[in-house]
Write a protein that holds these residues in place. Structure first.
Motif, PDB file in Angstrom:
ATOM      1  N   ALA A   1       7.771  15.256  -8.182  1.00  0.00           N
ATOM      2  CA  ALA A   1       8.882  14.441  -7.264  1.00  0.00           C
ATOM      3  C   ALA A   1       8.629  14.686  -6.188  1.00  0.00           C
ATOM      4  O   ALA A   1       8.645  13.856  -5.481  1.00  0.00           O
ATOM      5  CB  ALA A   1      10.174  14.315  -7.852  1.00  0.00           C
ATOM      6  N   THR A   2       8.742  15.932  -5.155  1.00  0.00           N
ATOM      7  CA  THR A   2       8.262  16.271  -3.628  1.00  0.00           C
ATOM      8  C   THR A   2       7.506  15.335  -2.991  1.00  0.00           C
ATOM      9  O   THR A   2       7.510  14.704  -2.048  1.00  0.00           O
ATOM     10  CB  THR A   2       8.730  17.567  -3.761  1.00  0.00           C
ATOM     11  N   LEU A   3       6.214  15.670  -3.368  1.00  0.00           N
ATOM     12  CA  LEU A   3       4.982  14.554  -3.453  1.00  0.00           C
ATOM     13  C   LEU A   3       5.175  13.134  -3.084  1.00  0.00           C
ATOM     14  O   LEU A   3       5.257  12.509  -1.849  1.00  0.00           O
ATOM     15  CB  LEU A   3       3.916  15.332  -3.980  1.00  0.00           C
ATOM     16  N   ALA A   4       5.647  12.835  -4.149  1.00  0.00           N
ATOM     17  CA  ALA A   4       5.888  10.735  -4.245  1.00  0.00           C
ATOM     18  C   ALA A   4       7.106  10.809  -3.164  1.00  0.00           C
ATOM     19  O   ALA A   4       7.187   9.847  -2.645  1.00  0.00           O
ATOM     20  CB  ALA A   4       6.494  10.911  -5.616  1.00  0.00           C
ATOM     21  N   ALA A   5       8.435  11.578  -3.348  1.00  0.00           N
ATOM     22  CA  ALA A   5       9.675  11.836  -2.756  1.00  0.00           C
ATOM     23  C   ALA A   5       8.846  11.614  -0.780  1.00  0.00           C
ATOM     24  O   ALA A   5       9.332  10.384  -0.275  1.00  0.00           O
ATOM     25  CB  ALA A   5      10.231  12.587  -2.301  1.00  0.00           C
ATOM     26  N   GLU A   6       8.577  12.255  -0.639  1.00  0.00           N
ATOM     27  CA  GLU A   6       7.716  12.527   1.126  1.00  0.00           C
ATOM     28  C   GLU A   6       6.991  11.666   1.753  1.00  0.00           C
ATOM     29  O   GLU A   6       7.096  11.364   2.493  1.00  0.00           O
ATOM     30  CB  GLU A   6       7.067  14.404   0.850  1.00  0.00           C
ATOM     31  N   SER A   7       5.878  11.179   0.652  1.00  0.00           N
ATOM     32  CA  SER A   7       5.002  10.173   0.095  1.00  0.00           C
ATOM     33  C   SER A   7       5.548   9.408   1.076  1.00  0.00           C
ATOM     34  O   SER A   7       5.650   8.087   1.796  1.00  0.00           O
ATOM     35  CB  SER A   7       3.555  10.028  -0.319  1.00  0.00           C
ATOM     36  N   GLY A   8       6.590   8.570   0.803  1.00  0.00           N
ATOM     37  CA  GLY A   8       7.941   7.846   0.464  1.00  0.00           C
ATOM     38  C   GLY A   8       8.821   7.123   1.753  1.00  0.00           C
ATOM     39  O   GLY A   8       8.800   6.578   2.444  1.00  0.00           O
TER      40      GLY A   8
ATOM     41  N   ALA B   1      -4.209   5.412   7.600  1.00  0.00           N
ATOM     42  CA  ALA B   1      -4.203   6.075   6.744  1.00  0.00           C
ATOM     43  C   ALA B   1      -4.736   7.197   6.985  1.00  0.00           C
ATOM     44  O   ALA B   1      -4.115   8.729   6.186  1.00  0.00           O
ATOM     45  CB  ALA B   1      -6.151   5.347   6.099  1.00  0.00           C
ATOM     46  N   ALA B   2      -5.005   8.387   8.479  1.00  0.00           N
ATOM     47  CA  ALA B   2      -5.277   9.051   8.798  1.00  0.00           C
ATOM     48  C   ALA B   2      -3.429   9.319   9.064  1.00  0.00           C
ATOM     49  O   ALA B   2      -3.927  11.327   8.180  1.00  0.00           O
ATOM     50  CB  ALA B   2      -5.454   8.987  10.821  1.00  0.00           C
ATOM     51  N   THR B   3      -2.782   9.419   9.649  1.00  0.00           N
ATOM     52  CA  THR B   3      -1.115   9.671   9.542  1.00  0.00           C
ATOM     53  C   THR B   3      -0.986  10.223   8.572  1.00  0.00           C
ATOM     54  O   THR B   3      -0.384  10.948   7.965  1.00  0.00           O
ATOM     55  CB  THR B   3      -0.247   9.077  10.946  1.00  0.00           C
ATOM     56  N   LEU B   4      -0.866   9.224   7.031  1.00  0.00           N
ATOM     57  CA  LEU B   4      -0.790   8.837   5.830  1.00  0.00           C
ATOM     58  C   LEU B   4      -1.725  10.418   5.124  1.00  0.00           C
ATOM     59  O   LEU B   4      -0.855  11.362   4.294  1.00  0.00           O
ATOM     60  CB  LEU B   4      -0.931   8.168   5.204  1.00  0.00           C
ATOM     61  N   ALA B   5      -2.688  10.412   5.313  1.00  0.00           N
ATOM     62  CA  ALA B   5      -3.503  11.590   4.751  1.00  0.00           C
ATOM     63  C   ALA B   5      -2.750  13.085   4.879  1.00  0.00           C
ATOM     64  O   ALA B   5      -2.921  13.547   4.478  1.00  0.00           O
ATOM     65  CB  ALA B   5      -5.107  11.494   5.278  1.00  0.00           C
ATOM     66  N   ALA B   6      -2.985  13.151   6.831  1.00  0.00           N
ATOM     67  CA  ALA B   6      -2.358  14.242   7.400  1.00  0.00           C
ATOM     68  C   ALA B   6      -0.924  14.843   6.772  1.00  0.00           C
ATOM     69  O   ALA B   6      -0.418  15.475   6.344  1.00  0.00           O
ATOM     70  CB  ALA B   6      -2.376  13.741   8.365  1.00  0.00           C
ATOM     71  N   GLU B   7       0.317  13.524   7.036  1.00  0.00           N
ATOM     72  CA  GLU B   7       1.268  13.938   6.693  1.00  0.00           C
ATOM     73  C   GLU B   7       1.315  14.661   4.885  1.00  0.00           C
ATOM     74  O   GLU B   7       2.060  15.675   4.543  1.00  0.00           O
ATOM     75  CB  GLU B   7       2.241  12.707   6.172  1.00  0.00           C
ATOM     76  N   SER B   8       0.400  13.787   4.406  1.00  0.00           N
ATOM     77  CA  SER B   8       0.379  14.142   2.974  1.00  0.00           C
ATOM     78  C   SER B   8      -0.581  15.589   2.454  1.00  0.00           C
ATOM     79  O   SER B   8       0.348  16.674   1.775  1.00  0.00           O
ATOM     80  CB  SER B   8      -0.311  13.576   1.653  1.00  0.00           C
ATOM     81  N   GLY B   9      -0.914  15.859   3.645  1.00  0.00           N
ATOM     82  CA  GLY B   9      -1.726  17.152   3.573  1.00  0.00           C
ATOM     83  C   GLY B   9      -1.146  18.335   4.258  1.00  0.00           C
ATOM     84  O   GLY B   9      -0.976  19.544   3.188  1.00  0.00           O
ATOM     85  N   SER B  10      -0.268  18.237   5.153  1.00  0.00           N
ATOM     86  CA  SER B  10       1.059  18.448   5.570  1.00  0.00           C
ATOM     87  C   SER B  10       2.102  19.026   3.982  1.00  0.00           C
ATOM     88  O   SER B  10       2.255  19.989   4.423  1.00  0.00           O
ATOM     89  CB  SER B  10       1.690  18.789   6.277  1.00  0.00           C
ATOM     90  N   THR B  11       2.612  17.931   3.581  1.00  0.00           N
ATOM     91  CA  THR B  11       3.088  17.758   2.141  1.00  0.00           C
ATOM     92  C   THR B  11       3.051  18.976   1.180  1.00  0.00           C
ATOM     93  O   THR B  11       3.021  20.163   0.402  1.00  0.00           O
ATOM     94  CB  THR B  11       3.449  17.049   1.398  1.00  0.00           C
ATOM     95  N   VAL B  12       1.203  18.903   0.712  1.00  0.00           N
ATOM     96  CA  VAL B  12       0.743  19.203  -0.100  1.00  0.00           C
ATOM     97  C   VAL B  12       1.113  21.200   0.137  1.00  0.00           C
ATOM     98  O   VAL B  12       0.789  22.482  -0.494  1.00  0.00           O
ATOM     99  CB  VAL B  12      -0.662  18.860  -0.520  1.00  0.00           C
ATOM    100  N   PHE B  13       0.074  21.074   1.862  1.00  0.00           N
ATOM    101  CA  PHE B  13       0.502  22.717   2.099  1.00  0.00           C
ATOM    102  C   PHE B  13       1.824  23.532   2.026  1.00  0.00           C
ATOM    103  O   PHE B  13       1.794  24.909   0.805  1.00  0.00           O
ATOM    104  CB  PHE B  13       0.055  22.871   3.518  1.00  0.00           C
ATOM    105  N   ALA B  14       2.837  23.170   2.201  1.00  0.00           N
ATOM    106  CA  ALA B  14       4.439  23.137   2.084  1.00  0.00           C
ATOM    107  C   ALA B  14       4.514  23.771   0.539  1.00  0.00           C
ATOM    108  O   ALA B  14       5.096  24.821   0.202  1.00  0.00           O
ATOM    109  CB  ALA B  14       5.423  22.412   2.596  1.00  0.00           C
ATOM    110  N   LEU B  15       4.517  23.062  -0.256  1.00  0.00           N
ATOM    111  CA  LEU B  15       4.202  23.561  -1.414  1.00  0.00           C
ATOM    112  C   LEU B  15       3.412  24.338  -2.137  1.00  0.00           C
ATOM    113  O   LEU B  15       3.814  24.582  -2.632  1.00  0.00           O
ATOM    114  CB  LEU B  15       4.500  21.096  -2.516  1.00  0.00           C
ATOM    115  N   ALA B  16       1.918  24.360  -2.057  1.00  0.00           N
ATOM    116  CA  ALA B  16       0.970  24.844  -2.134  1.00  0.00           C
ATOM    117  C   ALA B  16       1.588  26.356  -2.365  1.00  0.00           C
ATOM    118  O   ALA B  16       1.505  27.243  -2.497  1.00  0.00           O
ATOM    119  CB  ALA B  16       0.077  24.390  -2.435  1.00  0.00           C
ATOM    120  N   PHE B  17       1.843  26.443  -0.564  1.00  0.00           N
ATOM    121  CA  PHE B  17       2.255  27.842   0.129  1.00  0.00           C
ATOM    122  C   PHE B  17       3.754  28.269  -0.481  1.00  0.00           C
ATOM    123  O   PHE B  17       3.706  29.303  -1.431  1.00  0.00           O
ATOM    124  CB  PHE B  17       2.753  27.569   1.432  1.00  0.00           C
TER     125      PHE B  17
END
Lengths: 194, 194
Positions: free
Chosen positions: B144-151, A143-159
């Motif tokens: 799409a990118t969020l789901a793909a990165e999560s995958g 869970a920790a890595t999944l949440a952290a990777e998700s946070g990093s992806t969200v940050f990149a997309l939001a930025f």
């Protein structure tokens, strides 16, 4: 003898970005950056280890903001909630006045594969640090890595959204919006079978 | 004149992995790999463009399985459901008989930063391809990118679990389990304010 150079670091940074954008990153030397604001190469190297460092020295602050955001989240926050606090803490480092600067920096990085690689590497380091902070809160793996990777992806997309031409929302807002998308992504509970 | 070499590609691959693991990736040449199974260097280069390719030639199949999994998901599948189908399709390429081979490959890659970088790069390419397949299903960005990165993150974590000593679950099962963790990560709806 070191002369006191008022705001030398900020002036060097602004000049570097201008030169990287107008003439190209590879084509610009540290001596030229310094000369363009009436400083010496030696002064440049007192503030930055090399010309790449000008583009990345702020990222340690971003990483630290993420980690503090996770640490300071309320005790009952879920892993993803804690990541939300981290995103807010990081967004506070990028007020809208910085948007033109960040856009110029992005344009420079996009033109250079080695700089893009460095940017990806920093994003990966961010995820690693956030996963560590989440584990310190008692969040188990994976869970920790999944949440952290998700946070990093969200940050990149939001930025990236924040930098878009004509975008009016703050980085805090684009981060909230993308995190909301992530939450609704997982809302559908149908499980694939087969 | 090309002699027919029965199962040359598979034999070269097995021999390469053995040599990379026992003597080190850098220390092994294509000629040595070929010689160890009674083949010529020329035969090696008919099957692989270089010695790195031996470790990565299967990844195009993984990427294709992911994309097909998304394409073949039922019309009413959510973005994350479609990713679940993609994970199942990819997992089918790794039956448990392959686990020892995959463990050895992983050990070789972990000892070489350039190979690790290549592995990360392939994972990023996977996410890009899956995001494209999701958009083709009508999933908008940034979902799409969020789901793909999560995958891609789920696949990396599930694969690492599958490779662990003593792990009994199939890759399909570890993938389902990690995807389940991802879904429950987002279940808590508390939204940070401040």
């Amino acid at each position: 003898m070191v002369r006191w150079e008022p705001r030398a670091k900020e002036r060097l940074q602004a000049a570097a970005l201008e030169l990287y954008a107008s003439r190209g990153y590879e084509q610009t030397t540290a001596a030229e950056i310094a000369a363009s604001v009436g400083l010496t190469e030696r002064t440049f190297f007192r503030h930055f280890s090399d010309k790449r460092e000008v583009l990345f020295h702020g990222q340690q602050n971003v990483l630290q903001a993420f980690v503090s955001g996770v640490e300071d989240a309320p005790d009952d926050a879920s892993a993803l909630d804690a990541v939300g606090y981290a995103l807010r803490a990081a967004a506070a480092l990028f007020p809208d006045e910085l948007r033109p600067h960040s856009r110029m920096r992005q344009a420079v990085i996009e033109q250079n594969p080695a700089l893009q690689e460095r940017e990806s590497h920093k994003l990966a380091a961010l995820a690693t640090a956030v996963a560590g902070a989440l584990r310190a809160r008692g969040i188990a793996e994976p869970a920790a890595t999944l949440a952290a990777e998700s946070g990093s992806t969200v940050f990149a997309l939001a930025f990236a959204q924040w930098l878009q031409d004509g975008e009016q929302r703050s980085l805090a807002q684009t981060s909230d919006d993308v995190l909301g998308e992530l939450r609704s992504l997982s809302a559908t509970r149908t499980t694939p079978t087969g």
